[in-house]
Design a protein around this motif. Sequence first.
Motif, mmCIF file in Angstrom:
data_model
loop_
_atom_site.group_PDB
_atom_site.id
_atom_site.type_symbol
_atom_site.label_atom_id
_atom_site.label_comp_id
_atom_site.label_asym_id
_atom_site.label_seq_id
_atom_site.Cartn_x
_atom_site.Cartn_y
_atom_site.Cartn_z
ATOM 1 N N LYS A 28 25.808 -8.302 3.921
ATOM 2 C CA LYS A 28 25.513 -9.064 5.145
ATOM 3 C C LYS A 28 26.562 -10.144 5.375
ATOM 4 O O LYS A 28 26.951 -10.417 6.514
ATOM 5 C CB LYS A 28 24.105 -9.656 5.072
ATOM 6 N N GLU A 29 27.035 -10.745 4.293
ATOM 7 C CA GLU A 29 28.098 -11.756 4.406
ATOM 8 C C GLU A 29 29.354 -11.160 5.039
ATOM 9 O O GLU A 29 30.126 -11.852 5.686
ATOM 10 C CB GLU A 29 28.457 -12.320 3.027
ATOM 11 N N LEU A 30 29.548 -9.851 4.811
ATOM 12 C CA LEU A 30 30.724 -9.178 5.392
ATOM 13 C C LEU A 30 30.422 -8.658 6.802
ATOM 14 O O LEU A 30 31.246 -7.980 7.411
ATOM 15 C CB LEU A 30 31.146 -7.999 4.507
ATOM 16 N N GLY A 31 29.224 -8.911 7.265
ATOM 17 C CA GLY A 31 28.855 -8.438 8.600
ATOM 18 C C GLY A 31 28.358 -6.998 8.602
ATOM 19 O O GLY A 31 28.277 -6.364 9.660
ATOM 20 N N VAL A 32 28.040 -6.458 7.412
ATOM 21 C CA VAL A 32 27.513 -5.086 7.339
ATOM 22 C C VAL A 32 25.992 -5.172 7.259
ATOM 23 O O VAL A 32 25.451 -5.838 6.379
ATOM 24 C CB VAL A 32 28.061 -4.349 6.087
ATOM 25 N N ASP A 33 25.318 -4.507 8.175
ATOM 26 C CA ASP A 33 23.854 -4.546 8.177
ATOM 27 C C ASP A 33 23.337 -3.759 6.969
ATOM 28 O O ASP A 33 23.733 -2.615 6.757
ATOM 29 C CB ASP A 33 23.347 -3.925 9.489
ATOM 30 N N ALA A 34 22.470 -4.381 6.192
ATOM 31 C CA ALA A 34 22.005 -3.711 4.959
ATOM 32 C C ALA A 34 20.567 -4.105 4.672
ATOM 33 O O ALA A 34 20.073 -5.130 5.145
ATOM 34 C CB ALA A 34 22.893 -4.122 3.788
ATOM 35 N N ARG A 35 19.905 -3.263 3.881
ATOM 36 C CA ARG A 35 18.522 -3.543 3.519
ATOM 37 C C ARG A 35 18.272 -3.021 2.109
ATOM 38 O O ARG A 35 18.629 -1.897 1.784
ATOM 39 C CB ARG A 35 17.614 -2.814 4.514
ATOM 40 N N SER A 36 17.676 -3.866 1.279
ATOM 41 C CA SER A 36 17.450 -3.454 -0.110
ATOM 42 C C SER A 36 16.020 -2.957 -0.309
ATOM 43 O O SER A 36 15.098 -3.411 0.379
ATOM 44 C CB SER A 36 17.712 -4.628 -1.055
ATOM 45 N N TYR A 37 15.856 -2.037 -1.267
ATOM 46 C CA TYR A 37 14.535 -1.507 -1.608
ATOM 47 C C TYR A 37 14.412 -1.331 -3.122
ATOM 48 O O TYR A 37 15.327 -0.790 -3.757
ATOM 49 C CB TYR A 37 14.327 -0.119 -0.988
ATOM 50 N N THR A 38 13.280 -1.705 -3.663
ATOM 51 C CA THR A 38 12.989 -1.343 -5.058
ATOM 52 C C THR A 38 12.532 0.119 -5.069
ATOM 53 O O THR A 38 12.238 0.690 -4.012
ATOM 54 C CB THR A 38 11.861 -2.218 -5.644
ATOM 55 N N GLY A 39 12.405 0.669 -6.268
ATOM 56 C CA GLY A 39 11.957 2.063 -6.384
ATOM 57 C C GLY A 39 10.576 2.265 -5.797
ATOM 58 O O GLY A 39 10.288 3.297 -5.189
ATOM 59 N N SER A 40 9.685 1.286 -5.965
ATOM 60 C CA SER A 40 8.324 1.477 -5.446
ATOM 61 C C SER A 40 8.265 1.257 -3.942
ATOM 62 O O SER A 40 7.410 1.821 -3.266
ATOM 63 C CB SER A 40 7.327 0.572 -6.173
ATOM 64 N N GLN A 41 9.208 0.477 -3.400
ATOM 65 C CA GLN A 41 9.218 0.314 -1.946
ATOM 66 C C GLN A 41 9.692 1.580 -1.237
ATOM 67 O O GLN A 41 9.256 1.886 -0.138
ATOM 68 C CB GLN A 41 10.125 -0.868 -1.563
ATOM 69 N N VAL A 42 10.590 2.321 -1.883
ATOM 70 C CA VAL A 42 11.260 3.428 -1.154
ATOM 71 C C VAL A 42 10.336 4.545 -0.648
ATOM 72 O O VAL A 42 10.482 4.958 0.472
ATOM 73 C CB VAL A 42 12.405 4.001 -2.012
ATOM 74 N N LYS A 43 9.482 5.249 -1.272
ATOM 75 C CA LYS A 43 9.108 5.129 -2.625
ATOM 76 C C LYS A 43 9.558 6.332 -3.445
ATOM 77 O O LYS A 43 9.484 7.469 -2.980
ATOM 78 C CB LYS A 43 7.594 4.897 -2.659
ATOM 79 N N ILE A 44 10.020 6.013 -4.647
ATOM 80 C CA ILE A 44 10.459 7.055 -5.567
ATOM 81 C C ILE A 44 9.266 7.350 -6.485
ATOM 82 O O ILE A 44 8.962 6.582 -7.395
ATOM 83 C CB ILE A 44 11.687 6.587 -6.373
ATOM 84 N N LEU A 45 8.567 8.435 -6.165
ATOM 85 C CA LEU A 45 7.351 8.772 -6.915
ATOM 86 C C LEU A 45 7.732 9.495 -8.213
ATOM 87 O O LEU A 45 8.514 10.435 -8.199
ATOM 88 C CB LEU A 45 6.462 9.674 -6.063
ATOM 89 N N THR A 46 7.168 9.015 -9.329
ATOM 90 C CA THR A 46 7.461 9.652 -10.618
ATOM 91 C C THR A 46 6.149 10.021 -11.310
ATOM 92 O O THR A 46 5.075 9.613 -10.860
ATOM 93 C CB THR A 46 8.223 8.694 -11.567
ATOM 94 N N ASP A 47 6.275 10.721 -12.434
ATOM 95 C CA ASP A 47 5.090 10.900 -13.273
ATOM 96 C C ASP A 47 4.835 9.583 -14.021
ATOM 97 O O ASP A 47 5.546 8.600 -13.797
ATOM 98 C CB ASP A 47 5.243 12.119 -14.210
ATOM 99 N N SER A 48 3.857 9.584 -14.914
ATOM 100 C CA SER A 48 3.467 8.301 -15.529
ATOM 101 C C SER A 48 4.056 8.101 -16.918
ATOM 102 O O SER A 48 3.604 7.216 -17.650
ATOM 103 C CB SER A 48 1.938 8.224 -15.607
ATOM 104 N N SER A 49 5.085 8.883 -17.296
ATOM 105 C CA SER A 49 5.676 8.713 -18.635
ATOM 106 C C SER A 49 6.584 7.496 -18.634
ATOM 107 O O SER A 49 7.787 7.610 -18.358
ATOM 108 C CB SER A 49 6.515 9.923 -19.031
ATOM 109 N N HIS A 50 6.004 6.356 -18.966
ATOM 110 C CA HIS A 50 6.787 5.120 -18.956
ATOM 111 C C HIS A 50 8.010 5.240 -19.852
ATOM 112 O O HIS A 50 7.957 5.835 -20.914
ATOM 113 C CB HIS A 50 5.915 3.952 -19.435
ATOM 114 N N SER A 51 9.103 4.673 -19.376
ATOM 115 C CA SER A 51 10.412 4.628 -20.049
ATOM 116 C C SER A 51 11.134 5.981 -20.088
ATOM 117 O O SER A 51 12.283 6.040 -20.501
ATOM 118 C CB SER A 51 10.322 4.027 -21.462
ATOM 119 N N LYS A 52 10.483 7.042 -19.665
ATOM 120 C CA LYS A 52 11.203 8.319 -19.516
ATOM 121 C C LYS A 52 10.578 9.148 -18.388
ATOM 122 O O LYS A 52 10.409 10.358 -18.495
ATOM 123 C CB LYS A 52 11.245 9.109 -20.829
ATOM 124 N N ALA A 53 10.260 8.462 -17.301
ATOM 125 C CA ALA A 53 9.554 9.113 -16.195
ATOM 126 C C ALA A 53 10.451 10.121 -15.477
ATOM 127 O O ALA A 53 11.677 9.992 -15.468
ATOM 128 C CB ALA A 53 9.064 8.053 -15.217
#
Length: 413
Positions: A87-112
């Motif tokens: 944005k500082e460079l004038g480029v329109d951008a938007r950030s997302y976490t994995g859960s916002q996107v959403k990147i759905l995974t199985d429930s195997s924590h640390s190796k999903a």
Amino acid sequence: MAFLVKKFGGTSVGTVERIQHVAKMVQTARQSGDDVVVVVSAMSGETNRLIGLAKEIMPAVVDVRELDVLVSTGEQVTIALLAMALKELGVDARSYTGSQVKILTDSSHSKARILNIDKAPILDDIKAGKVVVVAGFQGVDEHGNITTLGRGGSDTSAVAMAAALSADECQIYTDVDGVYTTDPRVESRARRLDRITFEEMLEMASLGSKVLQIRAVEFAGKYNVPVRVLSSFKPGEGTLITLDEGENHMEQALVSGIAFNRDEAQITVAGVADQPGIAYSILGPIADLNIEVDVILQNIGENGLTDFTFTVHRDEYKRVMDFLKGRQAELNAEAIHGNDRIVKLSIVGVGMRSHAGIASRMFKALSENGINLRMITTSEIKISVVIDENFLELGVRALHEEFELADEVNNVS
Ligand code: ADP
Ligand code: ASP
Ligand code: MG
């Protein structure tokens, strides 16, 4: 004009200046008309720092759910900083976490494992002219728990994103300018490959070359995503990972690369009865502990007894040794001994399929350097040996030399 997923690893976003440099690279791509989704890792060292904090509180069994909540914060920092820098460079951008996107995974924590990516909001942003910045390494399960994909998992996030969005290319920016014949930090004469097949890259990654996470390569092969490994610091064409060998010179190569894994440990159950079911009675309970076993070797029995040797990840060495010693009487074993100072050294190449004598060249080169082979295993396109860790660098260089990997056209026989 292309639709690109660009992934930047830890060193590439390791400082504020480097994040600003990444923002400039993304700006250049936008200016030339490309649509860009960026996937970022945590700043270098951050994931290790967070794991260290967790271990201070929970030295033994770490609560994997809370660990994922903790380590996923590393990537959350970089997406926000990169979006700000854009944005500082004038480029329109938007950030997302994995859960916002959403990147759905199985429930195997640390190796999903990634199950699905909700592409609609990303495509809406792209249509609106935005750069989408997504946190690598993380997702969310069906219950809303944060999950992570295993060390190096941002590579997999990027390839999965490229597959879901049908991007033209997934570009993995890192601190080397491509995939080399072997780790250039161990052999300075290693040569960058213009191309490597998915099959070979998969072997290299699974045999220890951490330049790409194994699952990223699996994903790329399965969904036919063109992946290119490039440097964040040095312009160039990098290495393209391709479905077939194409018309490049690689098809003449017997051996395309050398991989090694420093994370292994060897365990021997000596003097057990040479009878049906012995392998299962030793390895079955280890599999039940969710511990992966790699190389397995059983000697031909003599006097009704045999020795059984296998390797596990070094982190699991003590656990497996303690477990087996506790079962020694039950297994009726003469002894249980091990060594956690060993490494696995491998050569990889599709050219091996059609050529004999590669193994003997490998063994000769290693023996001429006084390197003792503890275990040997082969498959269609790879040969691995287990050796003492002190001989790793020497072994890598000996094999690099033997198979003429430093030369532009190698191994033509
Ligand atoms: P990032 O943080 O960008 O994901 P990684 O550290 O995971 O970077 O991967 C890049 C590193 O992989 C390089 O610095 C290099 O030491 C190592 N590496 C191992 N084998 C190879 C290989 N065959 N070619 C290139 N790099 C390799
Ligand atoms: N930050 C995570 C790690 O260090 C994921 C990644 O960098 O790919 O393993
Ligand atoms: Mg990595």
